[in-house]
Motif scaffolding. Structure first.
Motif, mmCIF file in Angstrom:
data_model
loop_
_atom_site.group_PDB
_atom_site.id
_atom_site.type_symbol
_atom_site.label_atom_id
_atom_site.label_comp_id
_atom_site.label_asym_id
_atom_site.label_seq_id
_atom_site.Cartn_x
_atom_site.Cartn_y
_atom_site.Cartn_z
ATOM 1 N N ILE A 94 0.829 -1.205 0.000
ATOM 2 C CA ILE A 94 0.000 0.000 0.000
ATOM 3 C C ILE A 94 0.866 1.258 0.000
ATOM 4 O O ILE A 94 0.413 2.332 0.339
ATOM 5 C CB ILE A 94 -0.970 0.024 1.200
ATOM 6 C CG1 ILE A 94 -0.215 -0.109 2.521
ATOM 7 C CG2 ILE A 94 -2.010 -1.061 1.066
ATOM 8 C CD1 ILE A 94 -1.051 0.274 3.722
ATOM 9 N N GLU A 97 -0.479 4.199 -2.379
ATOM 10 C CA GLU A 97 -1.922 4.256 -2.532
ATOM 11 C C GLU A 97 -2.483 5.578 -2.038
ATOM 12 O O GLU A 97 -1.870 6.264 -1.227
ATOM 13 C CB GLU A 97 -2.573 3.111 -1.780
ATOM 14 C CG GLU A 97 -2.382 1.788 -2.481
ATOM 15 C CD GLU A 97 -3.035 0.659 -1.722
ATOM 16 O OE1 GLU A 97 -3.626 0.896 -0.648
ATOM 17 O OE2 GLU A 97 -2.950 -0.474 -2.196
ATOM 18 N N THR A 98 -3.681 5.886 -2.521
ATOM 19 C CA THR A 98 -4.359 7.103 -2.076
ATOM 20 C C THR A 98 -4.943 6.866 -0.680
ATOM 21 O O THR A 98 -4.979 5.739 -0.195
ATOM 22 C CB THR A 98 -5.512 7.427 -3.042
ATOM 23 O OG1 THR A 98 -6.407 6.311 -3.029
ATOM 24 C CG2 THR A 98 -5.020 7.674 -4.451
ATOM 25 N N PHE A 99 -5.441 7.944 -0.080
ATOM 26 C CA PHE A 99 -6.034 7.833 1.258
ATOM 27 C C PHE A 99 -7.214 6.863 1.233
ATOM 28 O O PHE A 99 -7.406 6.060 2.150
ATOM 29 C CB PHE A 99 -6.505 9.215 1.728
ATOM 30 C CG PHE A 99 -7.250 9.173 3.039
ATOM 31 C CD1 PHE A 99 -6.573 9.064 4.240
ATOM 32 C CD2 PHE A 99 -8.640 9.219 3.069
ATOM 33 C CE1 PHE A 99 -7.258 8.999 5.444
ATOM 34 C CE2 PHE A 99 -9.327 9.155 4.269
ATOM 35 C CZ PHE A 99 -8.634 9.054 5.457
ATOM 36 N N PHE A 100 -7.989 6.928 0.153
ATOM 37 C CA PHE A 100 -9.170 6.078 0.023
ATOM 38 C C PHE A 100 -8.785 4.602 -0.011
ATOM 39 O O PHE A 100 -9.445 3.758 0.593
ATOM 40 C CB PHE A 100 -9.914 6.464 -1.261
ATOM 41 C CG PHE A 100 -11.359 6.097 -1.237
ATOM 42 C CD1 PHE A 100 -12.251 6.744 -0.397
ATOM 43 C CD2 PHE A 100 -11.846 5.112 -2.068
ATOM 44 C CE1 PHE A 100 -13.585 6.402 -0.380
ATOM 45 C CE2 PHE A 100 -13.184 4.767 -2.060
ATOM 46 C CZ PHE A 100 -14.057 5.410 -1.215
ATOM 47 N N MET A 101 -7.693 4.306 -0.712
ATOM 48 C CA MET A 101 -7.186 2.933 -0.786
ATOM 49 C C MET A 101 -6.686 2.476 0.586
ATOM 50 O O MET A 101 -6.872 1.339 0.989
ATOM 51 C CB MET A 101 -6.034 2.853 -1.786
ATOM 52 C CG MET A 101 -6.495 2.859 -3.222
ATOM 53 S SD MET A 101 -7.227 1.285 -3.653
ATOM 54 C CE MET A 101 -6.823 1.191 -5.366
ATOM 55 N N LYS A 102 -6.043 3.399 1.282
ATOM 56 C CA LYS A 102 -5.543 3.067 2.622
ATOM 57 C C LYS A 102 -6.702 2.793 3.573
ATOM 58 O O LYS A 102 -6.624 1.917 4.438
ATOM 59 C CB LYS A 102 -4.667 4.201 3.156
ATOM 60 C CG LYS A 102 -3.280 4.157 2.541
ATOM 61 C CD LYS A 102 -2.384 5.252 3.069
ATOM 62 C CE LYS A 102 -1.028 5.143 2.393
ATOM 63 N NZ LYS A 102 -0.215 6.307 2.508
ATOM 64 N N LEU A 103 -7.786 3.546 3.385
ATOM 65 C CA LEU A 103 -8.988 3.329 4.189
ATOM 66 C C LEU A 103 -9.558 1.946 3.897
ATOM 67 O O LEU A 103 -9.973 1.224 4.810
ATOM 68 C CB LEU A 103 -10.027 4.422 3.874
ATOM 69 C CG LEU A 103 -11.366 4.336 4.593
ATOM 70 C CD1 LEU A 103 -11.191 4.420 6.098
ATOM 71 C CD2 LEU A 103 -12.304 5.453 4.133
ATOM 72 N N TYR A 104 -9.545 1.603 2.610
ATOM 73 C CA TYR A 104 -10.028 0.279 2.198
ATOM 74 C C TYR A 104 -9.205 -0.809 2.899
ATOM 75 O O TYR A 104 -9.741 -1.764 3.445
ATOM 76 C CB TYR A 104 -9.918 0.146 0.674
ATOM 77 C CG TYR A 104 -10.360 -1.194 0.141
ATOM 78 C CD1 TYR A 104 -11.656 -1.388 -0.302
ATOM 79 C CD2 TYR A 104 -9.480 -2.280 0.111
ATOM 80 C CE1 TYR A 104 -12.068 -2.629 -0.773
ATOM 81 C CE2 TYR A 104 -9.888 -3.516 -0.349
ATOM 82 C CZ TYR A 104 -11.181 -3.680 -0.798
ATOM 83 O OH TYR A 104 -11.579 -4.912 -1.241
ATOM 84 N N ASP A 105 -7.887 -0.647 2.865
ATOM 85 C CA ASP A 105 -7.009 -1.652 3.477
ATOM 86 C C ASP A 105 -7.159 -1.713 4.996
ATOM 87 O O ASP A 105 -6.985 -2.766 5.595
ATOM 88 C CB ASP A 105 -5.548 -1.377 3.105
ATOM 89 C CG ASP A 105 -5.275 -1.710 1.649
ATOM 90 O OD1 ASP A 105 -5.954 -2.605 1.115
ATOM 91 O OD2 ASP A 105 -4.402 -1.066 1.036
#
Lengths: 261, 256
Positions: A94, A97-105
């Protein structure tokens, strides 16, 4: 009033008659060699769908073993039978990754873990449903038996499950092998020889890979040697030698036992 | 604000009279009792499968109730023509949309709270211990999920029939919940124009999967990090607001 009494009488007669029909039906099924358990209401209602539900239950057991995470790229049986943790899957990178991707993870679990200790019992309901729903689910019987014997320390329940599996699947060499190996560890030569011989014979008929062959032939050869059947023991090792020509341990055993003849 | 609350109260009373909630509740109790009394191979203190099945059921029942009740909110007013006296009062169309959203959310909150309490009691009776933080997080996140579903269902109800709305919203929910991780994986490896298509889908479609912390709850994983929990709350408010603004705009343009 008379009409009501007559109605109730008829109702009871129908109920009693249906019980007798059911009993006759079950007994005749036994005579034909059909499992009456398959004729219960669940099987009647769901038909072949019970096999799918059984497979789902078995997959659930694997998911529970991995703490609720489903990994479709691995063999559940080999994974759950393994004494040690197998190679773990890499978690997603990660770094960029964008903040949104980090939130997903952060909300999804990607870590790989195996249950341990007191958590082992949590698999049992799914294994039970798997064998209840499909009495031909050999993997579930085998894994359930292994799990009860070695992980839960409930050998009686494990043996009982494996024997039930053998009753429902008389050609399942895997179940004979698991029972045979258990009795071999318990140093019960008579039972061990019986089950491993059955596993070996059925395995030849229905096909087993060379690793399973090694697993069954080695203890069986040792039992033959200990009970004085040296030539039978040598035969088994010679058969193994065909699959493992470079294994020095097999060569040594053959030479050692041939010297004893 | 008072008008919105009145509309919500009216809808709530009307919907509480229907049998759906009671049927689902009895079904939940029956199924959970059946599974809680089961002991596999004589081992009775297994609880994860009960937590798993129970949570799946309460989520499923709550989602069905939320979508089906929210989908009917505005179409019922239109078909029974009660919308006309309602709009004759000093009530704007935005107020109607907000009131209907509030009543749909209220129904879902009430039903989920009843289901959740029943679930927690039965899980505790089975002897399972669960982190209070995880229980709180799962409760709050599910309420947010139901609000989001309610707003989407109300939005679709403005141009779809009730049956089509319920089907599409349910399909959307299940597809996104199950296939979002696949979409994410495809997005990571995608290049060129495909990347932009996947990106649009990934960022625009509602992330129902953010709210599902069943695995954490059932298998005793750590709770969701505080920053992530707060971010999901903000994401929900943002998404619901956008959907309600769009709904209000569509409803304003609609000729009655």
């Amino acid at each position: 009033m008379i009409k009501n009494v007559f109605f109730i009488f008829c109702l009871f007669a129908v109920i009693l008659l249906s019980i007798n029909i059911d009993a006759y039906h079950s007994s005749s099924l036994y005579q034909k060699g059909i499992d009456p358990a398959k004729e219960d209401i669940l099987h009647k209602m769901l038909g072949q769908f019970t096999n799918t539900l059984s497979a789902i239950s078995f997959t659930n057991a694997d998911i529970y073993f991995h703490g609720g995470i489903y990994d479709q790229d691995h063999d559940p049986v080999k994974c759950m039978l393994a004494e040690n943790d197998h190679e773990q899957n890499k978690t997603n990178d990660i770094s960029n990754e964008t903040f949104f991707m980090k939130l997903y993870d952060a909300t999804h679990i990607t870590e790989h873990r195996h249950i341990s200790g007191n958590e082992y019992k949590e698999l049992l309901p799914w294994i039970e449903y798997a064998v209840k729903l499909d009495s031909n689910n050999i993997q579930a019987y085998n894994l359930g038996g292994y799990w009860l014997i070695y992980r839960m320390n409930l050998p009686d329940k494990g043996i009982s499950l494996l024997k039930e599996g053998i009753r429902n699947n008389p050609d399942a060499w895997q179940l004979y092998a698991t029972l045979g190996l258990f009795y071999y560890q318990q140093k019960d030569t008579e039972k061990s020889e019986y089950y491993l011989t059955k596993a070996s014979d059925l395995g030849k008929t229905f096909g087993m890979d060379k690793v399973d062959k090694h697993l069954i032939y080695t203890p069986l050869a040792e039992i033959y040697k200990n009970t004085g059947k040296i030539s039978d023991s040598i035969t088994l090792y010679q058969e193994l030698e065909k699959d493992f020509p470079d294994d020095p341990a097999i060569k040594t055993k053959i030479e050692e036992y041939q010297a004893m003849l | 604000m008072r008008t919105i609350i009145l509309i919500a109260q009216h809808s709530f009373k009307e919907l509480i009279r229907k049998k759906d909630l009671y049927v689902f509740f009895l079904l939940l109790v029956g199924i959970m009792l059946f599974f809680s009394l089961n002991s596999s191979f004589g081992v009775s203190d297994t609880s994860r499968y009960l937590k798993d099945i129970g949570y799946t059921l309460i989520l499923l029942f709550s989602v069905i109730i939320t979508i089906s009740f929210s989908a009917k909110q505005i179409p019922v007013e239109l078909s029974s023509k009660t919308i006309y006296p309602l709009l004759a009062k000093p009530v704007s169309r935005t107020d109607v949309v907000l009131g209907k959203f509030l009543s749909g959310s209220l129904i879902s909150f009430c039903s989920f709270t009843i289901f959740f309490l029943c679930y927690i009691i039965m899980v505790l009776l089975k002897g399972s211990s669960t982190s209070i933080i995880l229980i709180t997080q799962s409760y709050v996140l599910t309420l947010l999920l139901l609000s989001l579903l309610s707003s989407i269902s109300i939005f679709f109800s403005l141009f779809l029939s009730t049956g089509a709305n319920v089907t599409i919203t349910l399909l959307l929910y299940f597809f996104i919940s199950y296939y979002n991780s696949m979409l994410r994986d495809m997005l990571i490896t995608a290049k060129g124009a495909v990347y932009y298509i996947y990106s649009t889908l990934f960022y625009l479609l509602p992330h129902f999967d953010f709210y599902d912390i069943k695995i954490r709850l059932v298998h005793d994983w750590d709770p969701v990090a505080l920053w992530a929990f707060g971010s999901i709350i903000l994401y929900s408010f943002f998404y619901i607001t956008i959907i309600l603004i769009l709904s209000s705009a569509v409803f304003k343009k609609r000729s009655l």
